[in-house]
Each structure stands twice: as C-alpha cells, then as structure tokens.
Enzyme design. Structure first.
Site, PDB file in Angstrom:
ATOM      1  N   LYS A 186       0.838  -1.221  -0.104  1.00 21.96           N
ATOM      2  CA  LYS A 186       0.045  -0.081   0.026  1.00 21.96           C
ATOM      3  C   LYS A 186       1.132   1.228  -0.212  1.00 21.96           C
ATOM      4  CE  LYS A 186      -1.794   2.750   3.067  1.00 21.96           C
ATOM      5  NZ  LYS A 186      -1.411   3.910   2.185  1.00 21.96           N
ATOM      6  N   GLU A 224      10.530  15.774  15.104  1.00 20.84           N
ATOM      7  CA  GLU A 224      10.741  15.788  13.405  1.00 20.84           C
ATOM      8  C   GLU A 224       9.717  16.577  12.954  1.00 20.84           C
ATOM      9  OE1 GLU A 224       9.239  12.272  11.497  1.00 20.84           O
ATOM     10  OE2 GLU A 224      11.187  12.351  10.414  1.00 20.84           O
ATOM     11  N   GLY A 226       4.122   4.128  13.271  1.00 20.25           N
ATOM     12  CA  GLY A 226       4.771   2.697  13.580  1.00 20.25           C
ATOM     13  C   GLY A 226       4.363   2.226  14.906  1.00 20.25           C
ATOM     14  N   CYS A 282      13.587  11.437   6.179  1.00 18.95           N
ATOM     15  CA  CYS A 282      13.567  10.992   7.385  1.00 18.95           C
ATOM     16  C   CYS A 282      14.975  10.962   7.972  1.00 18.95           C
ATOM     17  CB  CYS A 282      13.299   9.490   7.604  1.00 18.95           C
ATOM     18  SG  CYS A 282      14.279   8.387   6.316  1.00 18.95           S
ATOM     19  N   GLU A 336      10.521   1.175   9.709  1.00 20.64           N
ATOM     20  CA  GLU A 336      11.543   2.294   9.349  1.00 20.64           C
ATOM     21  C   GLU A 336      10.637   3.624   9.612  1.00 20.64           C
ATOM     22  OE1 GLU A 336      14.522   2.244   8.126  1.00 20.64           O
ATOM     23  OE2 GLU A 336      14.837   0.183   7.735  1.00 20.64           O
TER      24      GLU A 336
END
Ligand code: NAD
Length: 492
Positions: free
Chosen positions: A177, A387, A235, A286, A252
């Site tokens: 996906k 982030e 995640g 990232c 990840e």
C-alpha cells in the site's frame, strides 16, 4: 488530462469493491494528476488471499526458483532505467519533489536496488551447524510468506523498491500500500511487473488511506509480516496492531539527524553537505540533518558561508530543472511546519532566514516554504527535538567531542547523522559513540543499496538494504538429521 488507475490484484487491474475512487493532486498547484481506486478492508482481503495463494503454490517461493526470481528483478531494473524520464515526471508531479532529484537519484536508485537483490537471490542459504559426528544439522533460510508493505509519500517508488526487491528475491509474496498522496509510481511498478509476466498474486498493489486500507492490511490474519516505513506515531500504532497476531515487523520511522561540524573540517565540503542534508527534498527526508552542531572556533565562518549559500537555493515548481526545493506534500504538512516555526520563535529561537512561505505569486497555490535556519535555541526546545519534516533546521555551537556526542545523542530518534572532520581517528571515535543506525563521515544523505539502513531508538527496528535487508525477509529453519542407528531414548 488526468490519468486513471485501478488496483493491481492477482494479476488483474480491478476497481475497488466499493467502486470508490480518490484523487491525486499535484501539491505545487493543486492540479488533478490522477484518479485511483480507493481500497477498504474488502479489497485488502482479496489482495491478501491472492498473495497467500501465490505463496502457497510453492512455484514462486521454492528455493530452486531463485534464478527465475532474479531474472524478473533484472527485467524490472532494466525497465526502470529505460523509463526514468516518464517515471521521474510522474513522481515529481504527485509528490512535489524537484525533477532533478527524481530523475537523477530516485528512479535509478530504485533500479539499482532490483539489480542488487537479483544478484543476491541465489545466495540465500543456511549454514551447517557443527554437532557430534553422528548428526548432521543445518539451517534453511526460508521466505516468510505474505508481506504487507506500507510506504510513505516522500520517496514513493524508491522506498517501495527497498522492500519489494529483497522480499521478492527471498521468495515472499506481497500486498503493497503506497501513500494516498503518491500511489502513482508504485502502480507503475505493478504495470512493469504485469508486463514482464510476474506470476499472478506475487505482487499486489492496493491504494487507499491508512486508517482503512492500511489498518486492514496490518491486521489481516493471512499476512505474515508487516514492513512499514513512515512516522514513528504510525509505527507505534502498527506495532500495537501486529501484536494481536504476533506478526513480524520491520519499522523504518522518523528521525532528527545530528550533523556535527568540527573546526578541522574541509569547510566548503561541510557547507555543501550540511545544506544538502538539510534541504534536499524540501526537508521531507527521514535522515534530514536538521540539528547542525558547529564547533565554536569556526562558528562565525560556517554560519556566514552557510547562509550565503542557503539564500541562493531556488524554491520552485517541481518540474523546473533549476528548482532546488519543491513543494511540501500537503496543507497539513505546511501547517505543521508553520506551527514548529512559531514554537521555535516562542521558545527563544532567532531566525537567520526563511520562516515564511515564498512571496512569488506563481507559487501561491502550492505548499511551498522557504529554507529556514534558527540559532540560539535551547537544545531541548521542540524544534531541536521533534521531527518537523520540512525545510527547518537549527544550528547550535559546541566545544569538543564530548559535548558534540552529548548533544547529538540527546534525542528519542537514532536514524542517521554526520560528522565533518579531517581527523579520521576523531571521526571514527564519534561514529562509535553516536546512537545512530547510520553515521556518515565527511558525507551526508548517501544511501547505497549495498549498505544496511535502519534506526536505533525510536527510529525503528530491523534493517533495509544490504544483506541484512534481505535476511529480514527470511526465517530460519533448523534441520537435525540423526545418523546414528543405536540411540538411547529417554522413553525406550
Ligand atoms: P505516515 O506515517 O503518516 O504514513 C505512512 C504510510 O502509512 C502511508 O501509506 C499511510 O497511508 C499509512 N498509514 C497511516 N496511518 C496508518 C495506520 N493507522 N495504519 C496503517 N497504515 C497507516 O507517514 P508520512 O507522513 O507518509 O511519511 C513521513 C514519515 O515517514 C516521517 O516521519 C519520516 O521520517 C518517515 N520516513 C521514514 C523513513 C525511514 O526509512 N526511516 C523513510 C521515509 C520516511
């Protein structure tokens, strides 16, 4: 005219069961790029069953088929190289990434990934375990089964390839996906697989949103492993859902890369590397080096040189060849960047440049943001810790190795970072002490398909790329062969 895509399930192009569709728009100007099928749990179920059937047939997954699988991977690599112009344009249009990046890096690196794992496919083997002479013990490395893969918007085809290539090489089957923002090049990968005749059900691509299609995929009982790339928050949710059926997971996740510039560095090189690490892909990376630490003796020189260069970066339409930074992916992402910039100012930060959207009227309809540099921010301020996923960095001073290590490791993330020094022994000491999955010395952002990549701390678990990335799509079976006829059993 806008493109139209169905989903690729069991070797067929199909509408979603609900007949619903969703739009893919160019973030640079909101023009409609494509309409794609919108999957929900019914579509996920059909796709997973197809992948299960393809895996259980054994034709694809059996060890003896490794050379055949390798052939398919090589063909994919060849076509990706051949079609780089078309694919790069599609990638830039839907993601907002500069065409220079997609055509020079993303598509070629995706192709390299398929070539690399094609070469490794026939080398996946176990080992002989030395036991007593009357016993032969050995291990088999077997594919895991059906892999549910979910990828983000920032390197759509590339990050899918990091998963698809090793998983296929090892003999797994896949339901993939892509992000709802950027499904097009992943659908094109399915087209390529279809053209080269990959057996039905080996690669299935479903397009839809995370909450519906993503969660249904993660929870499906016939999925054996989930391989996810995306934010740390998603995640965590995925790991929670996987716990119910104890699925294997590779995650990840996010990062907040430290980039440490020592006074003895090659300054020109460091300035270029820090700038690329910070603003490549408009900061939606990232591994972006968003915490820049500069040793005090060269602070003034570095900051002045860096600012001069940053001010020359061109923010522009993703399809223009002179664009250095394209558009952020969405209004939501732009809002997030603006929120963190206002937090940075509120927490005492001093803006050296940027901190706003570009004034060029031609960019008004897109989610563009200027490269933004803060100094004088406390190391624990939000913009030093969270982030942001946009073109916003902080530069902070340090004195000596110990302080650099302490500042760099002061983070919940541990994905990647850089060290700039001409003293290689110092560089290696730093590499050992940094809590990061990747350390670059005198470089930044350099991903090679041959080298393993992944996160320490809350940046993830498992590894992609390299031999490690291949082994993560296998499981180990131990085989014990008794060669002795006269055995004393416990219950003789
Ligand atoms: P995201 O987590 O919002 O979405 C990623 C993917 O997960 C999308 O396909 C989305 O549809 C899906 N998803 C969302 N919610 C879900 C749910 N509840 N269940 C299942 N699937 C769900 O991330 P994003 O905004 O697309 O990407 C940016 C993030 O990805 C950043 O945090 C970045 O650091 C991270 N990232 C990590 C790496 C890495 O290799 N470590 C690489 C690229 C991006």
């Amino acid at each position: 005219m806008a493109l139209v895509y169905d989903m690729f399930i069991d070797g067929q192009w199909v509408h979603s069961v609900s007949e619903e569709t969703m739009e893919v728009r160019c973030p640079a100007d909101q023009s409609l790029v494509a309409t794609v099928a919108k999957a929900n749990s019914d579509d996920v179920d059909v796709a997973v069953q197809a992948a299960r059937k393809a895996f259980d047939k054994d034709e694809w997954s059996s060890y003896l088929n490794a050379p055949i699988r390798a052939d398919y991977l090589r063909k994919i690599a060849t076509i990706l190289h051949e079609e780089v112009d078309r694919l790069a344009e599609l990638e830039s249009l839907s993601s907002g990434k500069p065409i220079m990046e997609t055509s020079m890096i993303d598509i070629h690196l995706a192709a390299d990934c398929f070539s690399y794992y094609a070469d490794l496919a026939s080398h996946i083997g176990g080992r002989q375990v030395p036991l007593a002479q009357q016993v032969l013990d050995f291990t088999l490395r077997e594919p895991i089964g059906v892999i549910g893969m979910i990828v983000p918007f920032n390197f759509p085809l590339l990050l899918a390839s990091f998963k698809v290539a090793p998983a296929l090489a090892a003999g797994n089957t896949i339901v993939l996906k892509p992000s709802e923002y950027t499904p097009l090049t992943v659908l094109e990968l399915a087209h390529i697989c279809n053209r080269i005749g990959i057996p039905d059900g080996v690669l299935n691509v479903i397009t839809g949103f995370g909450k519906d299609a993503g969660e249904a995929l993660v929870q499906h009982t016939e999925v054996d492993k989930v391989s996810f790339t995306g934010s740390t928050a998603t995640g965590q949710r995925i790991m929670e859902l996987c716990a119910k059926t104890l699925k294997k997971v590779t995650l990840e996740l996010g990062g907040k890369g430290p980039n440490i510039v020592f006074a003895d560095c090659n300054l020109d090189q460091a300035v270029s590397g820090v700038m690329t690490g910070a603003f490549m892909n408009q900061g939606e990376v990232c591994i972006a080096g968003t915490r820049v630490y500069v040793e005090r003796p060269i602070w003034d020189q570095f900051v002045s040189q860096f600012l001069t260069r940053v001010k020359k970066l061109k923010v522009g339409h993703p399809l223009s060849w002179d664009t250095n930074m394209g558009s952020l992916i969405s209004q939501q992402q732009l809002d997030k960047v603006e929120y963190f910039v206002s937090r940075g100012i509120a927490q005492g930060g001093h803006l050296l440049c940027g901190g706003k959207r570009p004034t060029d009227p031609e960019l008004a309809a897109g989610f563009f943001y200027e490269p933004t540099v803060f100094i004088d921010v406390p190391a624990d301020a939000d913009i030093c810790q969270e982030e942001i996923f946009g073109p916003v960095i902080v530069i902070l001073p340090f004195s000596g190795e110990a302080e650099a290590v302490a500042l760099a490791n002061q983070s919940k993330y541990g994905l990647a970072g850089g060290v700039w020094t001409q003293d290689i022994k110092k560089g290696l000491r730093m590499a050992r002490r940094l809590q990061l999955g990747t350390v670059w010395i005198n470089n930044y952002s350099m991903l090679r398909v041959e080298a393993p990549f992944g996160g320490y701390k809350q940046s993830g678990m498992g590894r992609e790329l390299g031999i490690e990335g291949l082994l993560d799509y296998t499981q180990v079976k131990n085989v014990y062969v008794e060669l002795e006829d006269e055995i004393l059993y416990l219950y003789d």
